[in-house]
Motif scaffolding. Structure first.
Motif, short mmCIF file in Angstrom:
data_model
loop_
_atom_site.label_atom_id
_atom_site.label_comp_id
_atom_site.label_asym_id
_atom_site.label_seq_id
_atom_site.Cartn_x
_atom_site.Cartn_y
_atom_site.Cartn_z
N THR A 162 28.98 -94.87 40.07
CA THR A 162 28.19 -95.37 41.19
C THR A 162 28.98 -96.18 42.20
OG1 THR A 162 27.53 -97.21 39.74
CG2 THR A 162 25.97 -95.38 39.97
N SER A 193 22.92 -93.40 47.03
CA SER A 193 21.72 -93.34 46.20
C SER A 193 22.11 -93.16 44.74
CB SER A 193 20.80 -92.19 46.64
OG SER A 193 21.44 -90.94 46.42
N ILE A 194 21.15 -93.43 43.86
CA ILE A 194 21.33 -93.25 42.42
C ILE A 194 20.11 -92.48 41.91
CG2 ILE A 194 21.49 -94.44 40.18
CD1 ILE A 194 22.81 -96.79 41.69
N ASN A 197 25.17 -103.15 38.92
CA ASN A 197 25.10 -103.55 40.32
C ASN A 197 26.45 -103.34 40.98
OD1 ASN A 197 23.37 -105.06 42.45
ND2 ASN A 197 25.31 -106.15 42.51
N THR A 215 24.36 -101.12 45.92
CA THR A 215 23.34 -100.41 45.16
C THR A 215 23.19 -101.04 43.78
OG1 THR A 215 24.94 -98.82 44.27
CG2 THR A 215 23.79 -98.22 46.32
N THR A 216 22.10 -100.67 43.10
CA THR A 216 21.86 -101.19 41.76
C THR A 216 21.13 -100.16 40.91
OG1 THR A 216 21.05 -103.14 40.56
CG2 THR A 216 19.59 -102.22 42.21
N ILE A 217 21.36 -100.24 39.62
CA ILE A 217 20.58 -99.47 38.65
C ILE A 217 19.49 -100.40 38.16
CG2 ILE A 217 20.61 -98.31 36.40
CD1 ILE A 217 23.52 -97.55 36.94
N LYS A 218 18.27 -100.12 38.56
CA LYS A 218 17.15 -100.99 38.23
C LYS A 218 16.91 -101.03 36.72
CE LYS A 218 16.00 -101.60 42.64
NZ LYS A 218 16.17 -102.90 43.33
N ASN A 247 15.51 -97.94 35.18
CA ASN A 247 16.19 -96.67 35.43
C ASN A 247 17.44 -96.51 34.56
OD1 ASN A 247 16.66 -94.19 36.71
ND2 ASN A 247 17.96 -95.11 38.28
N SER A 259 15.16 -97.26 47.11
CA SER A 259 14.83 -97.42 45.69
C SER A 259 15.97 -97.98 44.85
CB SER A 259 14.39 -96.07 45.10
OG SER A 259 15.47 -95.15 45.11
N CYS A 260 17.20 -97.93 45.39
CA CYS A 260 18.32 -98.44 44.60
C CYS A 260 19.12 -99.50 45.37
CB CYS A 260 19.23 -97.30 44.15
SG CYS A 260 19.94 -96.32 45.47
N SER A 318 20.52 -103.05 46.25
CA SER A 318 20.83 -104.24 45.47
C SER A 318 20.08 -105.45 46.00
CB SER A 318 22.34 -104.51 45.54
OG SER A 318 22.65 -105.76 44.97
#
Length: 360
Positions: free
Chosen positions: A99, A129-130, A150, A156-159, A162, A292-293, A295
């Motif tokens: 990512t 995006s992720i 993150n 961006t981040t991986i929630k 997710n 949606s991703c 940070s």
């Protein structure tokens, strides 16, 4: 006393009250008549500090039973090597969710010791995006799957909702959002984090690892990089970064006074929403990350040209808004709004951006 607005991606802003505590205790740690920087790491006072910090960390992150906490050196970057040295040992294969820059470096190190299999390659979408990682098929024969929760450079981040679904160990670099939003820690076999974002200052890397995973560490790797050796020595194989752990202790107590991780996450989301809302409705600033991703720790944005980015950075710096320039690899601007960046600080940044847009 003058305090600039610090938006550095790391080392990052610290709470004023933590700095005051450190200043007041600098010459006398716990009535010893010595600075914490002077005491022996074998002393009862230092051992008590490390033990208390470990318990605070477990409590703050809701770490379940069966995990150990290690305080290691070399920063998070050294963990890019330490993880495969200890864990890429059976099938010599690891899955990666790629990512950004930090996973790129982790992949590079893993390839020196085995196979790095990319389940998702963010380079194909320029890390904008992720995907839904719950639908990603994980290799049955990989020693582990690796993510970075993150991405400070890409924004961006991986929630928490997710995460990849896997029957193999899930490893996570949480350097830039640990204690900033709540994850179910039981889903991870190992997480690591450099302290200089939400946990204090540079010098210590926190490693939280399942005890069963520690037993996989081979005997033929350097002792200072061996998880089992570090656990057996209680993170004191060599002289540890005592002052960094001391500041980590202060930060964990501050987080507790702030209401703990749930309250901190609520404030962080409020700060990020305020900033993204202004950017999205502005005619001057732009953020092209899939919403949606995005940070909530590192908000990236840009103006129409690199000349305008430089002009805005100069304008902001002159007014005491520091380190807003984006990473050299991507350009643009970046506001790192970690836990210690107050709501007031983010409100001030939005007002500055409005002012610049109005008067440019």
């Amino acid at each position: 006393m003058y305090r600039a607005y610090n938006f550095s991606a790391g080392p990052s802003v610290l709470p004023d009250e933590v700095l005051e505590e450190i200043k007041n205790e600098l010459f006398d740690f716990n009535n010893t008549g010595m600075s914490v920087m002077e005491i022996s790491h074998r002393s009862k006072q230092c051992i008590a500090l490390f033990n208390e910090t470990e318990e605070l960390l477990k409590k703050s992150l809701n770490i379940p039973q069966g995990y150990s906490v290690l305080f290691m050196q070399g920063g998070a970057r050294q963990q890019f090597t330490t993880v495969p040295l200890n864990l890429l040992t059976e099938n010599k294969k690891a899955d990666f969710i790629h990512t950004g820059s930090w996973t790129k470096y982790a992949i590079k190190e893993a390839k020196k010791l085995g196979q790095a299999n990319l389940l998702f390659n963010g380079e194909e979408c320029k890390f904008k995006s992720i995907p839904d990682l719950k639908k990603i098929k994980v290799s049955d024969d990989a020693d582990y799957i690796y993510i970075c929760t993150n991405n400070t450079i890409e924004g961006t981040t991986i929630k928490p909702g997710n995460l990849p679904q896997a029957n193999i160990p899930l490893i996570a670099d949480m350097s830039s959002n640990i204690l900033g939003e709540e994850y179910d820690m039981s889903k991870f076999s190992l997480i690591f984090a450099g302290a200089q974002k939400n946990l204090g200052i540079a010098g210590v890397a926190v490693v939280i690892i399942k005890n069963e995973l520690i037993e996989k560490s081979p005997d033929n790797i350097p002792e200072t990089l061996n998880y089992k050796t570090m656990k057996d020595s209680e993170s004191m194989l060599n002289t540890p970064p005592v002052f960094s752990v001391y500041v980590l202790n202060k930060m964990l107590k501050w987080a507790e006074r702030m209401g703990g991780i749930k309250q901190i996450e609520k404030i962080n989301k409020q700060k990020a929403a305020m900033l993204y809302d202004y950017i999205d409705n502005s005619k001057l600033y732009n953020n092209d990350i899939e919403p949606s991703c995005r940070s909530i720790m590192n908000v990236i944005f840009s103006l129409p040209s690199e000349e305008e980015n430089k002009a805005f950075d100069k304008y902001a710096t002159e007014k005491g808004f520091m380190f807003l320039k984006g990473h050299r690899s991507v350009g643009g601007m970046r506001a790192s709004i970690y836990n210690a960046a107050s709501l007031k600080q983010v409100e001030a940044l939005v007002e500055l951006m409005k002012e610049y847009e109005l008067n440019r």
